[in-house]
Design an enzyme around this catalytic site. Structure first.
Site, PDB file in Angstrom:
ATOM      1  CE  LYS A 156      -4.407  -7.101   6.810  1.00  0.00           C
ATOM      2  NZ  LYS A 156      -5.131  -5.851   7.128  1.00  0.00           N
ATOM      3  CG  PHE A 211     -11.589   1.088  -0.900  1.00  0.00           C
ATOM      4  CD1 PHE A 211     -12.263   0.192  -0.090  1.00  0.00           C
ATOM      5  CD2 PHE A 211     -11.614   2.430  -0.559  1.00  0.00           C
ATOM      6  CE1 PHE A 211     -12.966   0.622   1.034  1.00  0.00           C
ATOM      7  CE2 PHE A 211     -12.313   2.878   0.555  1.00  0.00           C
ATOM      8  CZ  PHE A 211     -12.985   1.973   1.358  1.00  0.00           C
ATOM      9  NE  ARG A 255       0.705 -10.250   1.630  1.00  0.00           N
ATOM     10  CZ  ARG A 255       0.711  -8.925   1.742  1.00  0.00           C
ATOM     11  NH1 ARG A 255       0.843  -8.375   2.935  1.00  0.00           N
ATOM     12  NH2 ARG A 255       0.580  -8.155   0.673  1.00  0.00           N
ATOM     13  CB  VAL A 292      -0.963  -0.007   1.210  1.00  0.00           C
ATOM     14  CG1 VAL A 292      -1.702   1.335   1.319  1.00  0.00           C
ATOM     15  CG2 VAL A 292      -1.949  -1.153   1.090  1.00  0.00           C
ATOM     16  CG  PHE A 332     -16.135  -9.921  -5.985  1.00  0.00           C
ATOM     17  CD1 PHE A 332     -14.975 -10.324  -5.349  1.00  0.00           C
ATOM     18  CD2 PHE A 332     -16.178  -8.653  -6.539  1.00  0.00           C
ATOM     19  CE1 PHE A 332     -13.881  -9.485  -5.264  1.00  0.00           C
ATOM     20  CE2 PHE A 332     -15.091  -7.802  -6.460  1.00  0.00           C
ATOM     21  CZ  PHE A 332     -13.939  -8.216  -5.825  1.00  0.00           C
ATOM     22  CG  LEU A 333     -21.801 -13.093  -8.716  1.00  0.00           C
ATOM     23  CD1 LEU A 333     -23.018 -12.917  -9.629  1.00  0.00           C
ATOM     24  CD2 LEU A 333     -22.255 -13.452  -7.303  1.00  0.00           C
ATOM     25  CB  CYS A 389      -7.308  -7.307   1.634  1.00  0.00           C
ATOM     26  SG  CYS A 389      -6.098  -6.026   1.260  1.00  0.00           S
ATOM     27  CE  LYS A 410       9.842  -2.790   0.744  1.00  0.00           C
ATOM     28  NZ  LYS A 410       8.620  -3.084   1.531  1.00  0.00           N
ATOM     29  CE  LYS A 422      -9.510  -2.589   2.648  1.00  0.00           C
ATOM     30  NZ  LYS A 422      -8.119  -2.260   2.806  1.00  0.00           N
TER      31      LYS A 422
END
Length: 452
Positions: free
Chosen positions: A265, A151, A331, A11, A251-252, A262, A35, A206
């Site tokens: 968690k 988002f 993840r 992010v 999302f179907l 995300c 880093k 969120k």
């Protein structure tokens, strides 16, 4: 504006780079010296489509900087974004130690009015806690704390940041709201809204958004499981309900569960928040339970197909290691669980992913590493295997038609956790093809070869 971004994770790096590309002067801070050195040398440590181009441009035009010295970045900043990790604990509670540690240091660094922004996904009430921590060392008139949840979809994060569907700003301060609105106005010229609300509602927004999407995915996986039992096709059901404007098409898609940084968690965190406030969030209990079983549901199909849970002597190909396409993030990726389960049961694996081999190796168990060969061409994962398992819907996996499997595989048997191929094409291609929530294609010639 002068912007400081604390934390150069996913992010933080995307946000800082996009703010710099829109004309701001951005300094990103991280405690990881290696880093920071990598970033200063112009190397992007994550894979995200479109990020490298604007990263290079922002560095070339001297708008994007990196340091390990937080005071150096904060002293002249108009806005400080906290983009710090908030991993789940064993009980699902978000770990705020990194956020609160930085908050405790910020107060002594503020010299002029500064907006402190929680960009990290944090529990309800965190803005109050951050405000209290900073106020221990700074005059409350010198700062405001704002909630500004991200988002961003991994794989489309740059596009999401540059053209957000909405920007949520949580603050009770008109001054802070004006500054944040000015910052984001260039990103919403097409008319999408900037929504200003109180901090707690913003923080909850969120979590609510991700929990809703995770629930939608899980509902369709449950429908898929019913389809397999009654002989229906989840693709047809999806088309039938997706045209209802109240439900929508996104999302179907049924599969082997959600993963990433995300959804898992955030579902745990909002569930924990509910419990802490005396509320039993029953729907999310089911969402988490179903998703855990869905991740390894493809292994259960393999056990049923082979009639055993002992895969000693078998070698399986795996296509896709990341939790979704267009990212190297593994993840909570279903592939982690599928690989571990198969290796436990004696199998050897040949695995391919366009971007996530390195991150997968760092995250998986030694047992999986010892029993997996990683290849850098998807065709190499088809050689001398007993079956192919598809865990991620990378576009390049769609491009080879199903017709080529029969020629390139010893046994053309596919267990598809992402429903990439058309059933009629699979049937005509002469392969055995088992997917999610759809009738299995069992080819007689393949089955005869398997018996031999």
């Amino acid at each position: 504006m002068n912007i400081a971004v604390i934390g150069t994770g996913y992010v933080g790096l995307v946000s800082g780079t996009c703010f710099a590309d829109s004309g701001n002067n951005v300094t990103c801070v991280d405690i990881d010296e290696k880093k920071v050195k990598t970033l200063r040398e112009g190397n992007v440590p994550i894979y995200e489509p479109g990020l490298e181009a604007i990263f290079d441009r922002s560095i070339r035009e001297n708008r994007l900087h990196f340091t390990t010295d937080m005071a150096e970045a904060v002293t002249d900043a108009d806005i400080v974004f906290l983009c710090l990790p908030t991993p789940p604990g064993g009980d699902g509670q978000a770990d705020l130690s990194a956020v609160m540690k930085v908050a405790g240091q910020l107060g002594g660094m503020l010299t002029d009015y500064t907006v402190i922004v929680n960009k990290s996904t944090v529990p309800v009430g965190t803005a109050d806690r951050v405000r209290e921590a900073i106020a221990e060392q700074a005059d409350p008139e010198l700062f405001d704390v704002v909630s500004n949840p991200e988002f961003l979809r991994e794989g489309a994060a740059v596009e999401d940041f540059m053209k957000p569907e909405r920007v949520v700003i949580g603050t009770g301060s008109e001054r802070a709201a004006d500054i944040m609105t000015t910052l984001y106005e260039p990103f919403v010229r097409s008319g999408n809204p900037i929504i200003v609300m109180d901090e707690r509602s913003s923080e909850l927004t969120k979590y609510a958004a991700n929990a809703m999407l995770a629930t939608k995915i899980t509902f369709m996986n449950e429908i898929a499981n019913i389809c397999e039992r009654v002989g229906a096709n989840v693709d047809n059901v999806r088309r039938g309900i997706g045209t209802d404007s109240r439900i929508g098409k996104r999302f179907l898609f049924a599969g082997i569960g959600y993963g990433g940084s995300c959804f898992p968690k955030d579902v745990q965190a909002i569930h924990y928040t509910a419990a802490q406030n005396g509320y039993d969030f029953k729907i999310l209990d089911s969402v988490m339970k179903v998703n855990e079983s869905q991740k390894v549901s493809i292994v259960r199909k393999m056990e049923a197909y082979y009639g055993t849970n002992d895969f000693s002597g078998k070698t399986f190909g795996v296509w896709g290691l990341s939790f979704k396409p267009e990212t190297d993030d593994i993840r909570e990726a279903p592939a982690l669980y599928v690989a571990d389960e198969l290796v436990k049961q004696g199998a050897r694996l040949i695995a391919y992913d366009p971007e996530a081999i390195g991150t997968f190796k760092r995250a998986t168990t030694q047992r999986v590493l010892d029993n997996t060969t990683f290849v850098h061409d998807q065709k190499d994962a088809l050689e001398d295997i007993d079956a192919l398992i598809i865990c991620t819907e990378w576009n390049e996996f769609r491009r080879p038609t199903v017709d080529h499997f029969k020629d390139e595989m010893k046994q053309p048997v596919i267990f598809d956790g992402r429903n990439l191929y058309d059933l009629d094409r699979a049937r005509n291609a002469g392969i055995t093809y088992i997917s999610v929530g759809r009738p299995s294609v069992i080819h007689e010639e393949v089955e005869e070869g398997r018996k031999v």
